[in-house]
Motif scaffolding. Structure first.
Motif, PDB file in Angstrom:
ATOM      1  N   CYS A  20       0.772  -1.214  -0.029  1.00  0.00           N
ATOM      2  CA  CYS A  20       0.175  -0.103  -0.068  1.00  0.00           C
ATOM      3  C   CYS A  20       0.890   1.344  -0.028  1.00  0.00           C
ATOM      4  CB  CYS A  20      -0.936   0.198   1.325  1.00  0.00           C
ATOM      5  SG  CYS A  20      -2.100  -1.422   1.332  1.00  0.00           S
ATOM      6  N   LEU A  21       1.739   1.257   0.724  1.00  0.00           N
ATOM      7  CA  LEU A  21       2.792   2.247   0.898  1.00  0.00           C
ATOM      8  C   LEU A  21       3.589   2.627  -0.259  1.00  0.00           C
ATOM      9  CD1 LEU A  21       3.787   4.371   3.163  1.00  0.00           C
ATOM     10  CD2 LEU A  21       5.792   2.341   3.632  1.00  0.00           C
ATOM     11  N   ARG A  33       0.965   3.387  -2.940  1.00  0.00           N
ATOM     12  CA  ARG A  33       0.166   4.633  -2.598  1.00  0.00           C
ATOM     13  C   ARG A  33      -1.206   4.318  -3.031  1.00  0.00           C
ATOM     14  NH1 ARG A  33       4.752   6.101  -3.231  1.00  0.00           N
ATOM     15  NH2 ARG A  33       5.942   7.851  -2.262  1.00  0.00           N
ATOM     16  N   THR A  47      -4.602   3.827  -1.691  1.00  0.00           N
ATOM     17  CA  THR A  47      -5.481   4.177  -0.459  1.00  0.00           C
ATOM     18  C   THR A  47      -6.560   3.171  -0.166  1.00  0.00           C
ATOM     19  OG1 THR A  47      -6.773   5.910  -1.708  1.00  0.00           O
ATOM     20  CG2 THR A  47      -4.686   6.591  -0.532  1.00  0.00           C
ATOM     21  N   ALA A  83      -5.439   0.054   1.369  1.00  0.00           N
ATOM     22  CA  ALA A  83      -4.875   0.602   2.687  1.00  0.00           C
ATOM     23  C   ALA A  83      -6.290   0.390   3.486  1.00  0.00           C
ATOM     24  CB  ALA A  83      -4.332   1.819   2.739  1.00  0.00           C
ATOM     25  N   SER A 138       0.272   5.280   5.586  1.00  0.00           N
ATOM     26  CA  SER A 138       0.380   5.302   4.079  1.00  0.00           C
ATOM     27  C   SER A 138      -0.763   6.093   3.581  1.00  0.00           C
ATOM     28  CB  SER A 138       0.321   3.951   3.642  1.00  0.00           C
ATOM     29  OG  SER A 138      -1.316   3.390   3.342  1.00  0.00           O
ATOM     30  N   MET A 175      11.649   6.464   0.553  1.00  0.00           N
ATOM     31  CA  MET A 175      10.633   5.580   0.655  1.00  0.00           C
ATOM     32  C   MET A 175      11.078   4.348   0.139  1.00  0.00           C
ATOM     33  SD  MET A 175       7.249   6.101   1.400  1.00  0.00           S
ATOM     34  CE  MET A 175       6.452   7.348   0.663  1.00  0.00           C
ATOM     35  N   GLU A 215      10.739   0.790   1.806  1.00  0.00           N
ATOM     36  CA  GLU A 215       9.999  -0.503   1.071  1.00  0.00           C
ATOM     37  C   GLU A 215      10.961  -1.804   1.293  1.00  0.00           C
ATOM     38  OE1 GLU A 215       8.005   2.353  -2.181  1.00  0.00           O
ATOM     39  OE2 GLU A 215       9.074   0.613  -2.788  1.00  0.00           O
ATOM     40  N   ILE A 253       6.949   4.685  10.562  1.00  0.00           N
ATOM     41  CA  ILE A 253       6.757   3.527   9.715  1.00  0.00           C
ATOM     42  C   ILE A 253       7.961   2.587  10.089  1.00  0.00           C
ATOM     43  CG2 ILE A 253       6.692   2.525   7.398  1.00  0.00           C
ATOM     44  CD1 ILE A 253       4.685   4.813   6.906  1.00  0.00           C
TER      45      ILE A 253
END
Lengths: 233, 233
Positions: B33-34, B37, B39, B42, B104, B116, B120, B186
């Protein structure tokens, strides 16, 4: 009920109360170490954490032995299971206090800012909640436990306001970024201790009534997703 | 041993493995999800977390009922207690995954920075550790569990390096402070999931051997206090 089972349950509850007293002291001391920049006290606190680990292991072992030996049911079973769960929550409070003490060592030379004082205030609040809920357990005071549970949001409000202030400080002065990051984690640790105090209130409620206390708690709605007003997760 | 007790222990272990599969998926999905992106994904992940809570409550209830009914000892008692402890650790992994998914949402519009991508990578590492240790439990593979336990430091190294990079980024560009703060949390959540994978390895070891596996773990020495080289608590 078997008289030895009743005896052992009483001893178990006394041991949990004793552990609660130590966990409370560790949290209050961690806030003090931070406030007074007392690195000696912080190191002593960190060393003391093993006692909570040992107490948790002991309570768990005794609770399980009791369940296996007597096969209790109803409120007696709930009391034995609660003892285990309370010990887990108290052990986690101890870990969080230790973590705050460790960070206080890193922050020993940081400037005493107004935000540091705001963190101390949050620390005193959280520490008093833990104190209150441990007392509620010691005297089986249902209403007092419920009182701690109902005021869960106060701690969250403190945390959210600190999160915003710290971010603003870090934005305005890049020299504060490292201190600010450690203070963010300390504020988060305090918020987690507040959550454990709330968990403890729920466990006490369940032990006494046999019913879960989760329905009305304002915080954990199923739509607990952040909006633009809820950046301080 | 009572045949019904053996049956129930097998069912309990199967339920823990099933819960492990879901917890693993939640962690891997949170990282996705992160990364993407996404949503929608998420939000779905956040909703799904209640399943882990329900599974944990169910496993705990069944393990305690089993202990109270059969009064098992030795390896059978350890298996029942392990099931409870594993469920607790898996439930916490689920909470941490949910927390990452919530953050996220806040970060959905953030620039895809190189940091970022580093997060991951850490996410994939942690997710693979959890996967490995759940597999080790499913097939009672002692050596595999030990392998996860021994590589605990890799995750910590990732975390420390991310902590430093994020602080540097926040220092250099005040516009990154809010994103950086969420990424710090995170990274911390991922480190905690790594800790739970290590805990799970220890629980598996204890279940099989009856002996604690804590002596040589490099991280938690009694002198685990930060030096100037250890700022990334």
């Amino acid at each position: 009920m078997d008289a030895s089972c009743a005896d052992e349950l009483r001893q178990l509850a006394a041991e949990v109360t004793r552990m609660g007293g130590l966990a409370e002291a560790q949290v209050a001391d961690a806030v003090d170490c931070l406030a007074k920049r007392d690195t000696g006290a912080a190191r002593a606190l960190i060393e003391r954490d093993v006692r909570l680990d040992a107490m948790q292991a002991d309570i768990e072992r005794r609770a399980i032995a009791l369940i296996a030996s007597y096969g209790p049911s109803g409120v007696d079973l709930r009391r034995a299971v609660s003892a285990m769960k309370l010990a887990m929550n108290l052990e986690r409070c101890g870990d969080l206090a230790r973590n705050i003490a460790k960070r206080s060592l890193v922050l020993a030379d940081a400037d005493p800012t107004s935000i540091m004082r705001a963190i101390e205030r949050m620390g005193r609040l959280v520490s008093s909640r833990l104190n209150e809920v441990v007392d509620a357990y010691a005297v089986t005071d249902f209403d007092r436990a419920l009182g701690v549970w109902r005021r869960d949001e106060e701690v969250d409000d403190h945390y959210e306001s600190l999160f915003r202030e710290l971010l603003e400080l870090m934005r305005q002065d890049s020299a504060t970024v490292q201190t600010g990051a450690h203070l963010l984690f300390i504020a988060k640790n305090l918020e987690r201790i507040g959550d454990h105090a709330t968990n403890i209130a729920e466990i006490i409620h369940f032990e006494i009534t046999g019913e879960e206390l989760t329905a009305e708690r304002p915080k954990w709605s199923s739509l607990d997703t952040p909006s633009t007003e809820d950046m301080a997760l």
